[in-house]
Design an enzyme around this catalytic site. Structure first.
Site, PDB file in Angstrom:
ATOM      1  N   ARG A  73       0.844  -1.201   0.000  1.00  0.00           N
ATOM      2  CA  ARG A  73       0.000   0.000   0.000  1.00  0.00           C
ATOM      3  C   ARG A  73       0.884   1.257   0.000  1.00  0.00           C
ATOM      4  O   ARG A  73       0.998   1.948  -0.994  1.00  0.00           O
ATOM      5  CB  ARG A  73      -0.951  -0.021   1.218  1.00  0.00           C
ATOM      6  CG  ARG A  73      -2.099   0.984   1.136  1.00  0.00           C
ATOM      7  CD  ARG A  73      -1.726   2.404   1.508  1.00  0.00           C
ATOM      8  NE  ARG A  73      -1.168   2.513   2.858  1.00  0.00           N
ATOM      9  CZ  ARG A  73      -0.623   3.624   3.332  1.00  0.00           C
ATOM     10  NH1 ARG A  73      -0.567   4.715   2.592  1.00  0.00           N
ATOM     11  NH2 ARG A  73      -0.103   3.652   4.543  1.00  0.00           N
ATOM     12  N   ASP A  74       1.534   1.535   1.115  1.00  0.00           N
ATOM     13  CA  ASP A  74       2.312   2.765   1.233  1.00  0.00           C
ATOM     14  C   ASP A  74       3.412   2.795   0.166  1.00  0.00           C
ATOM     15  O   ASP A  74       3.738   3.850  -0.385  1.00  0.00           O
ATOM     16  CB  ASP A  74       2.938   2.840   2.632  1.00  0.00           C
ATOM     17  CG  ASP A  74       3.205   4.258   3.092  1.00  0.00           C
ATOM     18  OD1 ASP A  74       3.093   5.175   2.264  1.00  0.00           O
ATOM     19  OD2 ASP A  74       3.530   4.450   4.276  1.00  0.00           O
TER      20      ASP A  74
ATOM     21  N   HIS B  36       5.178   3.978  12.798  1.00  0.00           N
ATOM     22  CA  HIS B  36       5.319   3.884  11.339  1.00  0.00           C
ATOM     23  C   HIS B  36       6.336   4.953  10.930  1.00  0.00           C
ATOM     24  O   HIS B  36       6.048   6.139  11.011  1.00  0.00           O
ATOM     25  CB  HIS B  36       3.929   4.153  10.741  1.00  0.00           C
ATOM     26  CG  HIS B  36       3.831   4.303   9.270  1.00  0.00           C
ATOM     27  ND1 HIS B  36       3.061   3.453   8.498  1.00  0.00           N
ATOM     28  CD2 HIS B  36       4.329   5.222   8.399  1.00  0.00           C
ATOM     29  CE1 HIS B  36       3.100   3.837   7.233  1.00  0.00           C
ATOM     30  NE2 HIS B  36       3.867   4.910   7.144  1.00  0.00           N
TER      31      HIS B  36
ATOM     32  N   HIS C  97       9.331   6.540   8.238  1.00  0.00           N
ATOM     33  CA  HIS C  97       9.952   6.623   6.901  1.00  0.00           C
ATOM     34  C   HIS C  97      11.431   6.953   7.087  1.00  0.00           C
ATOM     35  O   HIS C  97      11.823   7.530   8.094  1.00  0.00           O
ATOM     36  CB  HIS C  97       9.242   7.683   6.058  1.00  0.00           C
ATOM     37  CG  HIS C  97       7.909   7.230   5.546  1.00  0.00           C
ATOM     38  ND1 HIS C  97       7.686   6.897   4.241  1.00  0.00           N
ATOM     39  CD2 HIS C  97       6.735   7.011   6.191  1.00  0.00           C
ATOM     40  CE1 HIS C  97       6.434   6.505   4.084  1.00  0.00           C
ATOM     41  NE2 HIS C  97       5.826   6.570   5.253  1.00  0.00           N
TER      42      HIS C  97
ATOM     43  N   CYS D 280       4.790   9.196   0.169  1.00  0.00           N
ATOM     44  CA  CYS D 280       3.383   9.589   0.143  1.00  0.00           C
ATOM     45  C   CYS D 280       3.209  10.632  -0.942  1.00  0.00           C
ATOM     46  O   CYS D 280       3.874  11.668  -0.922  1.00  0.00           O
ATOM     47  CB  CYS D 280       2.967  10.172   1.494  1.00  0.00           C
ATOM     48  SG  CYS D 280       1.279  10.779   1.482  1.00  0.00           S
TER      49      CYS D 280
ATOM     50  N   ASN E  90       9.454   3.921   3.325  1.00  0.00           N
ATOM     51  CA  ASN E  90       9.351   3.479   4.721  1.00  0.00           C
ATOM     52  C   ASN E  90      10.660   2.814   5.116  1.00  0.00           C
ATOM     53  O   ASN E  90      11.419   2.361   4.270  1.00  0.00           O
ATOM     54  CB  ASN E  90       8.253   2.421   4.880  1.00  0.00           C
ATOM     55  CG  ASN E  90       6.880   2.940   4.550  1.00  0.00           C
ATOM     56  OD1 ASN E  90       6.576   3.199   3.400  1.00  0.00           O
ATOM     57  ND2 ASN E  90       6.060   3.108   5.554  1.00  0.00           N
TER      58      ASN E  90
HETATM   59  N1  COA Z   1     -12.743   5.327  -2.444  1.00  0.00           N
HETATM   60  C1  COA Z   1     -13.016   5.479  -3.750  1.00  0.00           C
HETATM   61  N2  COA Z   1     -13.541   6.606  -4.267  1.00  0.00           N
HETATM   62  C2  COA Z   1     -13.801   7.615  -3.419  1.00  0.00           C
HETATM   63  C3  COA Z   1     -13.554   7.520  -2.056  1.00  0.00           C
HETATM   64  C4  COA Z   1     -12.999   6.328  -1.568  1.00  0.00           C
HETATM   65  N3  COA Z   1     -12.709   6.160  -0.286  1.00  0.00           N
HETATM   66  N4  COA Z   1     -13.927   8.665  -1.471  1.00  0.00           N
HETATM   67  C5  COA Z   1     -14.379   9.469  -2.442  1.00  0.00           C
HETATM   68  N5  COA Z   1     -14.321   8.837  -3.623  1.00  0.00           N
HETATM   69  C6  COA Z   1     -14.692   9.330  -4.940  1.00  0.00           C
HETATM   70  C7  COA Z   1     -16.059   9.964  -4.936  1.00  0.00           C
HETATM   71  O1  COA Z   1     -17.041   8.996  -5.154  1.00  0.00           O
HETATM   72  C8  COA Z   1     -15.940  10.903  -6.110  1.00  0.00           C
HETATM   73  O2  COA Z   1     -16.014  10.186  -7.319  1.00  0.00           O
HETATM   74  P1  COA Z   1     -16.578  10.832  -8.681  1.00  0.00           P
HETATM   75  O3  COA Z   1     -15.637  11.949  -9.010  1.00  0.00           O
HETATM   76  O4  COA Z   1     -16.505   9.698  -9.650  1.00  0.00           O
HETATM   77  O5  COA Z   1     -17.945  11.282  -8.331  1.00  0.00           O
HETATM   78  C9  COA Z   1     -14.502  11.413  -5.996  1.00  0.00           C
HETATM   79  O6  COA Z   1     -13.795  10.391  -5.280  1.00  0.00           O
HETATM   80  C10 COA Z   1     -14.382  12.713  -5.243  1.00  0.00           C
HETATM   81  O7  COA Z   1     -15.095  12.610  -4.031  1.00  0.00           O
HETATM   82  P2  COA Z   1     -15.031  13.721  -2.900  1.00  0.00           P
HETATM   83  O8  COA Z   1     -15.824  13.253  -1.734  1.00  0.00           O
HETATM   84  O9  COA Z   1     -15.361  15.070  -3.502  1.00  0.00           O
HETATM   85  O10 COA Z   1     -13.536  13.655  -2.490  1.00  0.00           O
HETATM   86  P3  COA Z   1     -12.344  14.645  -2.741  1.00  0.00           P
HETATM   87  O11 COA Z   1     -12.161  14.988  -4.170  1.00  0.00           O
HETATM   88  O12 COA Z   1     -12.481  15.738  -1.767  1.00  0.00           O
HETATM   89  O13 COA Z   1     -11.135  13.682  -2.345  1.00  0.00           O
HETATM   90  C11 COA Z   1     -10.437  11.749  -1.091  1.00  0.00           C
HETATM   91  C12 COA Z   1     -11.026  13.149  -1.045  1.00  0.00           C
HETATM   92  C13 COA Z   1     -10.116  11.358   0.339  1.00  0.00           C
HETATM   93  C14 COA Z   1     -11.448  10.808  -1.678  1.00  0.00           C
HETATM   94  C15 COA Z   1      -9.183  11.705  -1.972  1.00  0.00           C
HETATM   95  O14 COA Z   1      -8.382  12.804  -1.694  1.00  0.00           O
HETATM   96  C16 COA Z   1      -8.387  10.447  -1.757  1.00  0.00           C
HETATM   97  O15 COA Z   1      -8.812   9.342  -2.042  1.00  0.00           O
HETATM   98  N6  COA Z   1      -7.173  10.591  -1.282  1.00  0.00           N
HETATM   99  C17 COA Z   1      -6.284   9.476  -1.046  1.00  0.00           C
HETATM  100  C18 COA Z   1      -5.499   9.712   0.160  1.00  0.00           C
HETATM  101  C19 COA Z   1      -4.413   8.685   0.316  1.00  0.00           C
HETATM  102  O16 COA Z   1      -4.486   7.551  -0.110  1.00  0.00           O
HETATM  103  N7  COA Z   1      -3.346   9.104   0.964  1.00  0.00           N
HETATM  104  C20 COA Z   1      -2.232   8.280   1.213  1.00  0.00           C
HETATM  105  C21 COA Z   1      -2.338   7.533   2.479  1.00  0.00           C
HETATM  106  S1  COA Z   1      -2.352   8.470   3.957  1.00  0.00           S
HETATM  107 ZN    ZN Z   2       3.734   6.083   5.430  1.00  0.00          ZN
END
Ligand code: COA
Ligand code: ZN
Length: 305
Positions: A14-15, A207, A209, A240, A249
């Site tokens: 994942r990470d 955790h 890095h 990240c 990490n």
């Molecule tokens: N899994 C899959 N899709 C997701 C989701 C999830 N957990 N949460 C939101 N979405 C989708 C929504 O359905 C929407 O889809 P669409 O554009 O097809 O309608 C889109 O993402 C945007 O949704 P919204 O609620 O407006 O979210 P956002 O644009 O504000 O983004 C996150 C917020 C959290 C969804 C996004 O930033 C994200 O997934 N980040 C990943 C963070 C990550 O993995 N970080 C590393 C580890 S710490």
């Molecule tokens: Zn990390």
């Protein structure tokens, strides 16, 4: 858990993979998870349920779950989630443990999940309530527990408050994440000692890095404070995409070697771990490998098996 037992969670699938240039196929992701499990790593974070637009490498994590279930995979697996939608997707995929992210800074909460710290806390409480009914374990990981790339150094009281709140709320574990690898061992020892004195070590983890080459030193400092749960990443994969400056990490290769030399029991077979590490390097083309890998491989090759 005994004093000498250390539980490693490999978060490489994942990470690690979320930050590689090359996006692995579902089959490659499954093969990597199986190789890590074959080395005896007791827990593996196999993906995340996040927006595939935000993190393309983690799309189809439900297929990784399904493929492993079909293969009769038994090693405990985790999935990272950023919000309620992630929880619902993880549950539908059959996840038994989810890692929900909390934030020790507003900057990181916005950049990573487009929410405030308070919103992440409220959603985590909702997820904890649902997860109890669903029989799903919840690990609360506190991002930027030491330093934030946007807001600077994190005040320890912000972290201690979150740890108190979420252990009381029933989180199965709370993990302190040094998201960008900026912590130093003194800081780690001070914070971990305070937390272990208040809560015991059973439900706490760290955790780290390795950005500033202090990953293993930080593991040691946490270990000395009583912490016995660590996240690490096969072949040092990591970083990240939402935290500028974050590199890999601490490598599972290095941490497993150090713990074995110190007489701790991780259940990990270093020779098989090297095979998993080789696979991570082969699949990604960019995994650095543990820092001791050259030595470790030479030394293992000399051993009679
Ligand atoms: N899994 C899959 N899709 C997701 C989701 C999830 N957990 N949460 C939101 N979405 C989708 C929504 O359905 C929407 O889809 P669409 O554009 O097809 O309608 C889109 O993402 C945007 O949704 P919204 O609620 O407006 O979210 P956002 O644009 O504000 O983004 C996150 C917020 C959290 C969804 C996004 O930033 C994200 O997934 N980040 C990943 C963070 C990550 O993995 N970080 C590393 C580890 S710490
Ligand atoms: Zn990390």
């Amino acid at each position: 858990m005994t004093e000498r037992r250390v539980v490693i969670t490999d978060v490489g699938p994942r990470d690690g993979l979320q930050n590689q240039q090359k996006i692995l196929s579902v089959e490659e992701r499954i093969a990597l998870v199986k190789a890590i499990a074959a080395a005896g790593v007791p827990q593996i974070e196999i993906g995340s349920f996040v927006s595939p637009k935000a993190v393309p490498a983690m799309a189809a994590t439900e297929e990784v779950f399904a493929g492993l279930a079909n293969a009769g995979f038994t090693t405990p697996t985790l999935a990272l989630i950023p919000n309620m939608k992630g929880y619902e997707l993880a549950r539908a995929a059959g996840a038994k443990t989810v890692t929900m992210v909390l934030y020790a800074s507003e900057g990181m909460a916005q950049e990573n999940a487009a929410m405030s710290m308070a919103e992440a806390e409220a959603i985590t409480l909702d997820i904890l309530a649902l997860a109890k009914q669903d029989n799903v374990d919840v690990i609360a990981t506190i991002a930027v527990a030491f330093t934030c790339p946007f807001d600077g150094p994190t005040e320890p009281f912000i972290v201690t408050r979150l740890v108190n709140k979420f252990l009381q709320a029933g989180a199965d574990q709370v993990v302190l994440a040094d998201t960008i690898g900026a912590a130093h061992p003194q800081q780690v020892r001070d914070l971990c000692t305070t937390l272990v004195n208040s809560h015991g070590a059973e439900r706490l983890g760290c955790h780290f890095h390795d950005t500033r080459a202090m990953g293993l030193a930080n593991v040691y400092a946490a270990l000395e404070s009583g912490i016995r749960r660590f996240d690490s990443s096969i072949a040092g994969l990591g970083g990240c995409p939402f935290a500028p400056g974050a590199s890999g990490n601490v490598a599972t290769d290095d941490i497993a070697m150090m713990l074995q030399q110190m007489g701790f029991d991780t259940g990990i077979d270093l020779k098989k771990l090297m095979q998993a590490s080789d696979l991570a390097q082969k699949f990604t083309g960019s995994a650095p490998g543990g820092r001791a890998k050259a030595w470790l491989q030479g030394s293992l090759a000399k051993q009679v098996s």
